[in-house]
Design an enzyme around this catalytic site. Sequence first.
Site: not given
Length: 314
Positions: A115-116
């Site tokens: 995930g970012c």
Amino acid sequence: MKTKIFIDGHEGTTGLKIHERLSLRDDIELIFIAEELRKDPEEIRKCMAAADIAFLCLPDAAAREAVALAEGCDVRLIDTSTAHRTEPGWIYGFPELSVQQTAQIAGSARVGNPGCHASGVIAIVQPLVHAGCMPADYPVSAVSITGYSGGGKKMIRQYEEDKGRELYSPRQYGLSQKHKHLKEIVTICGLTQLPVFSPVVDDYYSGMEVMIPVFTKLLKGCPSAEAIWQILADHYEGCPLVHVLPFGEDKGGFVGADAMSGFDDMEIMVAGNDERVVITALFDNLGKGASGAAIQNMNIMLGLDSRTGLSLSK
């Protein structure tokens, strides 16, 4: 021979970026699915069967369905959703965790793209925990500022077409402390408790700034700020895409959250004093935080240079 690639969910922000970048490469052959058939299970399965690697750029439930459709196909999967990041049989796609992690990605048929927000937190916390500097029960807190492209096509449209007054200032969200990236953060970092995590979306297109404050008295041996920097510098030495800035670097006293927009590199900065330290990760939420990381993982799986073409590395 060209590597055959299928992007399931190519109409989303991450899928579009992957498609855009791979279409420029002469070693890649993209497999297309007709627009009217993009949700047809049989057609998706045919595309999976024809591909060497498939990117899943889908919501979690759809990603799980796509994995089921891939059963029996000789296709390697890179899932950009949250669905499989910590699932058994899947390798977490952050190669900079260790040499062993890179090797596992290279040999894997199932890779979960990070995930970012999680990428920034993990890039800072995991090396400190692994080195024994940060206790597993350390009360981690993080603030993460992202550009609005991280919210996908709907949010992009809101900011660029239907912009209301409330969108001109930073907006904190995830107030319930149940953000979907928390699970991978504690799992990959080896933490025993969830962090306090405050994501913020702001009025710019792309770029991410993840900030983690640290009280040195709560770390093993009460290390100096420079000692903390040294652990991170040693960990990322030689990494083509993650760079620890020289100790004392403060970018002139101001750090812009969009500083790495358009690049795949991540920069890590250690600032503060020997009592209170702020460690910052700067990267693009669409680069190292999404499509850039996915292509990096693909390159590693194919035995290619892990750099993706948008690196600041010389």
